[in-house]
Write a protein that holds these residues in place. Structure first.
Motif, PDB file in Angstrom:
ATOM      1  N   GLU A   2     -16.313 -31.939  -2.844  1.00 47.60           N
ATOM      2  CA  GLU A   2     -15.305 -33.101  -2.711  1.00 47.60           C
ATOM      3  C   GLU A   2     -14.372 -32.920  -4.101  1.00 47.60           C
ATOM      4  O   GLU A   2     -12.759 -32.460  -3.936  1.00 47.60           O
ATOM      5  CB  GLU A   2     -15.656 -34.393  -2.965  1.00 47.60           C
ATOM      6  CG  GLU A   2     -15.775 -34.411  -1.601  1.00 47.60           C
ATOM      7  CD  GLU A   2     -15.964 -35.776  -1.017  1.00 47.60           C
ATOM      8  OE1 GLU A   2     -15.734 -36.572  -1.924  1.00 47.60           O
ATOM      9  OE2 GLU A   2     -17.378 -36.176   0.373  1.00 47.60           O
ATOM     10  N   LEU A   4     -13.058 -29.194  -3.601  1.00 45.95           N
ATOM     11  CA  LEU A   4     -11.794 -28.952  -2.645  1.00 45.95           C
ATOM     12  C   LEU A   4     -10.769 -29.533  -3.225  1.00 45.95           C
ATOM     13  O   LEU A   4      -9.725 -29.463  -2.298  1.00 45.95           O
ATOM     14  CB  LEU A   4     -12.438 -29.455  -1.431  1.00 45.95           C
ATOM     15  CG  LEU A   4     -14.091 -28.109  -1.056  1.00 45.95           C
ATOM     16  CD1 LEU A   4     -14.235 -29.029   0.286  1.00 45.95           C
ATOM     17  CD2 LEU A   4     -13.588 -26.740  -1.039  1.00 45.95           C
ATOM     18  N   ARG A   5     -10.949 -30.483  -4.039  1.00 51.17           N
ATOM     19  CA  ARG A   5      -9.307 -31.159  -4.059  1.00 51.17           C
ATOM     20  C   ARG A   5      -8.279 -30.339  -5.019  1.00 51.17           C
ATOM     21  O   ARG A   5      -8.093 -30.213  -5.706  1.00 51.17           O
ATOM     22  CB  ARG A   5      -9.902 -32.038  -5.003  1.00 51.17           C
ATOM     23  CG  ARG A   5      -8.754 -33.599  -5.051  1.00 51.17           C
ATOM     24  CD  ARG A   5      -9.362 -34.737  -6.239  1.00 51.17           C
ATOM     25  NE  ARG A   5     -10.416 -35.382  -5.259  1.00 51.17           N
ATOM     26  CZ  ARG A   5     -11.979 -35.506  -6.197  1.00 51.17           C
ATOM     27  NH1 ARG A   5     -11.456 -34.920  -7.465  1.00 51.17           N
ATOM     28  NH2 ARG A   5     -12.389 -36.278  -6.003  1.00 51.17           N
ATOM     29  N   PRO A  47      -4.959 -26.068  -0.503  1.00 53.83           N
ATOM     30  CA  PRO A  47      -4.576 -26.310   0.629  1.00 53.83           C
ATOM     31  C   PRO A  47      -5.529 -26.291   2.076  1.00 53.83           C
ATOM     32  O   PRO A  47      -6.789 -25.824   1.564  1.00 53.83           O
ATOM     33  CB  PRO A  47      -4.031 -25.068   1.279  1.00 53.83           C
ATOM     34  CG  PRO A  47      -4.005 -24.690  -0.903  1.00 53.83           C
ATOM     35  CD  PRO A  47      -4.612 -25.140  -1.239  1.00 53.83           C
ATOM     36  N   ASP A  48      -4.614 -27.233   3.518  1.00 52.62           N
ATOM     37  CA  ASP A  48      -6.324 -27.418   4.191  1.00 52.62           C
ATOM     38  C   ASP A  48      -6.678 -25.697   4.661  1.00 52.62           C
ATOM     39  O   ASP A  48      -7.487 -25.689   4.859  1.00 52.62           O
ATOM     40  CB  ASP A  48      -6.035 -28.450   5.057  1.00 52.62           C
ATOM     41  CG  ASP A  48      -6.257 -29.641   5.109  1.00 52.62           C
ATOM     42  OD1 ASP A  48      -6.588 -30.161   4.063  1.00 52.62           O
ATOM     43  OD2 ASP A  48      -5.241 -30.871   5.718  1.00 52.62           O
ATOM     44  N   ASP A  49      -5.553 -24.512   4.785  1.00 55.73           N
ATOM     45  CA  ASP A  49      -5.970 -23.962   5.243  1.00 55.73           C
ATOM     46  C   ASP A  49      -6.540 -22.652   4.385  1.00 55.73           C
ATOM     47  O   ASP A  49      -7.105 -21.324   5.405  1.00 55.73           O
ATOM     48  CB  ASP A  49      -4.592 -22.789   6.076  1.00 55.73           C
ATOM     49  CG  ASP A  49      -4.115 -23.127   4.560  1.00 55.73           C
ATOM     50  OD1 ASP A  49      -4.012 -23.386   3.297  1.00 55.73           O
ATOM     51  OD2 ASP A  49      -2.225 -21.597   4.852  1.00 55.73           O
ATOM     52  N   ILE A  89      -9.714 -23.908   3.325  1.00 53.41           N
ATOM     53  CA  ILE A  89     -10.691 -24.530   3.415  1.00 53.41           C
ATOM     54  C   ILE A  89     -10.865 -24.382   5.432  1.00 53.41           C
ATOM     55  O   ILE A  89     -10.482 -24.696   6.549  1.00 53.41           O
ATOM     56  CB  ILE A  89     -11.895 -25.819   2.834  1.00 53.41           C
ATOM     57  CG1 ILE A  89     -11.229 -25.353   1.767  1.00 53.41           C
ATOM     58  CG2 ILE A  89     -12.298 -25.830   3.719  1.00 53.41           C
ATOM     59  CD1 ILE A  89     -11.779 -24.233   0.586  1.00 53.41           C
ATOM     60  N   LYS A  90     -12.452 -23.304   5.755  1.00 48.00           N
ATOM     61  CA  LYS A  90     -12.280 -22.760   7.717  1.00 48.00           C
ATOM     62  C   LYS A  90     -13.282 -24.035   7.764  1.00 48.00           C
ATOM     63  O   LYS A  90     -13.228 -24.446   9.100  1.00 48.00           O
ATOM     64  CB  LYS A  90     -12.985 -21.534   7.893  1.00 48.00           C
ATOM     65  CG  LYS A  90     -12.145 -20.657   7.556  1.00 48.00           C
ATOM     66  CD  LYS A  90     -12.120 -18.963   7.752  1.00 48.00           C
ATOM     67  CE  LYS A  90     -10.833 -18.076   7.309  1.00 48.00           C
ATOM     68  NZ  LYS A  90     -11.271 -16.684   7.785  1.00 48.00           N
ATOM     69  N   ASP A  91     -14.445 -24.066   6.865  1.00 49.42           N
ATOM     70  CA  ASP A  91     -14.877 -25.257   7.125  1.00 49.42           C
ATOM     71  C   ASP A  91     -15.769 -26.229   6.552  1.00 49.42           C
ATOM     72  O   ASP A  91     -16.083 -25.554   4.949  1.00 49.42           O
ATOM     73  CB  ASP A  91     -16.506 -24.024   7.322  1.00 49.42           C
ATOM     74  CG  ASP A  91     -17.501 -25.593   8.167  1.00 49.42           C
ATOM     75  OD1 ASP A  91     -17.442 -26.207   8.433  1.00 49.42           O
ATOM     76  OD2 ASP A  91     -18.916 -24.470   8.161  1.00 49.42           O
ATOM     77  N   LYS A  92     -15.452 -27.179   6.121  1.00 50.54           N
ATOM     78  CA  LYS A  92     -15.538 -28.919   5.634  1.00 50.54           C
ATOM     79  C   LYS A  92     -16.657 -29.369   5.850  1.00 50.54           C
ATOM     80  O   LYS A  92     -16.882 -30.770   5.775  1.00 50.54           O
ATOM     81  CB  LYS A  92     -14.002 -29.728   5.665  1.00 50.54           C
ATOM     82  CG  LYS A  92     -13.323 -29.129   5.269  1.00 50.54           C
ATOM     83  CD  LYS A  92     -11.623 -29.536   4.933  1.00 50.54           C
ATOM     84  CE  LYS A  92     -11.049 -29.051   4.037  1.00 50.54           C
ATOM     85  NZ  LYS A  92      -9.776 -30.456   3.578  1.00 50.54           N
TER      86      LYS A  92
END
Length: 72
Positions: A54, A57-58, A61-63, A65-68
């Motif tokens: 976490e 990743l903080r 942008p959401d795009d 990361i393809k797999d959370k």
């Protein structure tokens, strides 16, 4: 994906067992039985690794990361 870690389990002076994982600083567990100590340690490792993920990743942008998927 499956990861394997070292568990060092020793009897605790007050009874039961304590366990540490040398690859993951701060990961430790305890229990009345060896199995309880191992399970407690597994949960500690999972919490630490998820927290680290976490942190990494903080702010991304959401795009990006393809797999959370969280570590299980």
């Amino acid at each position: 994906m499956k990861a394997e870690f070292t568990a060092i389990i020793e009897p605790a002076p007050e009874g039961g067992y304590w366990a540490i994982c040398p690859e993951i600083p701060g990961a430790n567990g305890q229990g009345e039985t060896i199995e309880q100590a191992k399970e407690n340690l597994r949960e500690a490792i999972e919490l630490i690794l998820n927290d680290r993920r976490e942190d990494i990743l903080r702010g991304l942008p959401d795009d990006v990361i393809k797999d959370k998927v969280l570590i299980k």
